[in-house]
Write an enzyme that holds these catalytic residues in place. Sequence first.
Site, short mmCIF file in Angstrom:
data_model
loop_
_atom_site.label_atom_id
_atom_site.label_comp_id
_atom_site.label_asym_id
_atom_site.label_seq_id
_atom_site.Cartn_x
_atom_site.Cartn_y
_atom_site.Cartn_z
N HIS A 73 33.44 94.17 33.93
CA HIS A 73 33.70 94.29 35.10
C HIS A 73 33.34 95.76 35.65
CE1 HIS A 73 34.00 90.16 35.62
NE2 HIS A 73 34.18 90.09 36.88
N ASP A 116 43.56 94.19 42.92
CA ASP A 116 43.33 92.65 43.83
C ASP A 116 42.68 91.59 43.04
OD1 ASP A 116 44.08 94.57 45.71
OD2 ASP A 116 42.04 95.29 46.30
N GLU A 155 48.01 97.34 52.07
CA GLU A 155 46.69 97.86 51.80
C GLU A 155 45.93 97.78 53.21
OE1 GLU A 155 43.88 96.13 49.13
OE2 GLU A 155 45.24 96.38 47.41
P1 FAD Z 1 35.20 96.57 30.83
O1 FAD Z 1 34.43 96.66 32.21
O2 FAD Z 1 34.85 95.56 30.18
O3 FAD Z 1 35.42 97.98 30.34
C1 FAD Z 1 35.85 99.01 31.13
C2 FAD Z 1 36.24 100.00 30.29
O4 FAD Z 1 37.50 99.83 29.35
C3 FAD Z 1 35.09 100.24 29.19
O5 FAD Z 1 34.95 101.77 28.89
C4 FAD Z 1 35.60 99.76 28.10
O6 FAD Z 1 35.15 100.00 26.68
C5 FAD Z 1 36.96 99.87 27.95
N1 FAD Z 1 37.74 98.84 27.29
C6 FAD Z 1 37.92 97.33 27.76
N2 FAD Z 1 38.68 96.86 26.92
C7 FAD Z 1 39.57 97.59 26.50
C8 FAD Z 1 40.63 97.71 25.50
N3 FAD Z 1 41.22 96.58 25.07
N4 FAD Z 1 40.85 99.05 25.08
C9 FAD Z 1 40.26 99.95 25.28
N5 FAD Z 1 39.11 100.01 26.12
C10 FAD Z 1 38.98 99.12 26.55
N6 FAD Z 1 40.31 98.02 39.82
C11 FAD Z 1 41.62 98.39 40.22
O7 FAD Z 1 42.39 99.06 39.70
N7 FAD Z 1 42.11 97.50 41.40
C12 FAD Z 1 41.16 96.57 41.87
O8 FAD Z 1 41.72 95.84 42.71
C13 FAD Z 1 39.90 96.27 41.24
N8 FAD Z 1 39.32 95.09 41.69
C14 FAD Z 1 37.97 94.85 41.30
C15 FAD Z 1 37.57 93.68 41.60
C16 FAD Z 1 36.00 93.45 40.91
C17 FAD Z 1 35.36 92.34 41.62
C18 FAD Z 1 35.84 94.22 40.03
C19 FAD Z 1 34.14 93.75 39.51
C20 FAD Z 1 36.37 95.39 39.83
C21 FAD Z 1 37.60 95.58 40.14
N9 FAD Z 1 38.16 96.70 39.65
C22 FAD Z 1 39.48 97.06 40.24
C23 FAD Z 1 37.83 97.82 38.76
C24 FAD Z 1 38.20 97.39 37.42
O9 FAD Z 1 39.55 97.69 37.13
C25 FAD Z 1 37.52 97.97 36.12
O10 FAD Z 1 35.93 97.77 36.50
C26 FAD Z 1 37.91 97.55 34.77
O11 FAD Z 1 37.43 98.35 33.76
C27 FAD Z 1 37.25 96.21 34.76
O12 FAD Z 1 38.02 95.67 33.62
P2 FAD Z 1 37.21 94.91 32.46
O13 FAD Z 1 38.13 94.07 31.65
O14 FAD Z 1 35.87 93.92 33.04
O15 FAD Z 1 36.82 96.11 31.64
#
Ligand code: FAD
Length: 519
Positions: free
Chosen positions: A93, A156, A269
């Site tokens: 994400h 969120d 918020e």
């Molecule tokens: P990825 O996008 O898969 O990874 C993000 C980063 O973390 C990459 O660099 C990856 O290599 C690294 N990573 C992933 N897993 C691990 C692991 N296990 N150990 C070490 N590194 C790792 N953020 C907020 O703070 N608050 C919100 O309310 C919020 N809402 C969101 C809503 C939506 C619809 C979206 C798309 C994003 C939102 N985000 C929010 C942002 C979100 O927290 C970040 O984009 C987060 O990185 C997404 O998590 P993911 O698991 O998809 O990580």
Amino acid sequence: MIAYLERFIHENDSESRPNDDEKDQLPNICHSLDLQGTIDCVATGLAGKDFGGMYTCEPLALIRPASADDVARVVRAAYRSPNLTVAARGNGHSINGQAMSDRGLVMDMRSTEGNHFEVVRMNGETFVDVSGGALWEDVLKRCVLEYKLAPRSWTDYLGLTVGGTLSNAGVSGQAFRFGPQTCNVAELDVVTGEGQLMTCNKNENSELFFGALGGLGQFGIVTRARVVVQSAPDMVRWIRVVYSEFEDFTRDAEWLVTRPEGESFDYVEGFVFVNSVDDPANGWPTVPLDPDQGFDPSRVPRTAGSVLYCLEAALHYQKTDHPSTVDKAVNSLLGRLGFIEDMKFQVDVSYVEFLLRVKHAEESARENGTWDAPHPWLNMFVSKRDVADFDRVVFKRMLKEGVGGPILVYPLLRSKWDDRTSVVLPAEGEIFYLVALLRFTMPCPKAPSAEKLVSQNREIVQFCVKEGLDFKLYLPHYQSEEEWKRHFGSQWSRFVERKASFDPLAILAPGQKIFKRIS
Ligand code: FAD
């Protein structure tokens, strides 16, 4: 196996791609790594995309580890190679390719999501051990249904992994009280860039612990997190009130977030919306919490500008609480606020329903095609000192027509953040604001192209730089070391030292584009 993968790398150096014969050798590779999980060099599509939809790349392989040991084996293999990199992918994400590894290995951490789930009681506190690859929505459901417990600090949207949000910060309307998710974790298991599995907490391997929290995946792959939990409420009174003046909105939001625990809401918020009925994604229709509630524009003062502000709050309660007790608590807080008279919306929902509220938005965005279109999002932390200037120029002028989705703006407190973690905040003051431009648009040509929206984001950032606003990007994205240095400021040398200690060859999270792989 290494020799095999290296051959790919060298071929890729000359712009060629792995061919089918070589891909056929996958079972041998798998065998030599001796993984319990799987390795796939063919169906790697998932690993080359993310929610942002603006970057794609072609990884060498998508690995689905079954355990922390698998994760360590893969990283050790990359460490022994001259140029392989490894990206942990949470739920993908990210917006700007942060979880990608061009011509490297991507580890789908979701395959480990079921590896841990255990409630731990220690020194009068309660925690839950969860996998780094677990989705927060699954953590919520299991904690509440099985134990009537819940983490204190959320995002969120909960279709994000534990490791993914802990690599950034993890913020939502509870962070003013409990800090971001990175401050609600007592222990981690982390596979470092040398492929060593280490347990860390604030006393043991503390540099790794604090480094990994908010560390953009640079110091290790989180395979287990021990998350602080509390007793879960049954219900939530969810409230929205509307303001025409930014000054009134910020005064009230700041008052709420600085009240002692038990004397405020449990969630605070806010968002900016367009002062117009015509815009279903940005305008008046986005405010009511229930289809039966109407937005009465005759109440909006004539002096109101192009945008209005909505303060969103929630109060937890138990089913056994008498309704009058809940009303009294809510009314005594609302009575102190200066929102537009009668511009108040409220509903009672279960706690789980409240936390899964964005799931409904996801479902409708999937239906109308905006979930799968590009998302040129911009997230920032803006110091209280400068947030009125930001409002004057960015919200009121540059974004007066909205962004096709929510524009969040709400205050957070620095004292709830731990400066030993890798997260970077604005320089000054106790209060700063999260600003999130969550753009949802139809694919081009029905809507402005992603490039156009990215360039508007760039203009906003340039305005902040030019005017000397005190801000930092949240979920940062930069291309050059110079920009990263500026982002980290005085914390850059600590970040570099941590990198040298825990990922000396710069194998991990190459998609962040902070460090180059050392051969
Ligand atoms: P990825 O996008 O898969 O990874 C993000 C980063 O973390 C990459 O660099 C990856 O290599 C690294 N990573 C992933 N897993 C691990 C692991 N296990 N150990 C070490 N590194 C790792 N953020 C907020 O703070 N608050 C919100 O309310 C919020 N809402 C969101 C809503 C939506 C619809 C979206 C798309 C994003 C939102 N985000 C929010 C942002 C979100 O927290 C970040 O984009 C987060 O990185 C997404 O998590 P993911 O698991 O998809 O990580």
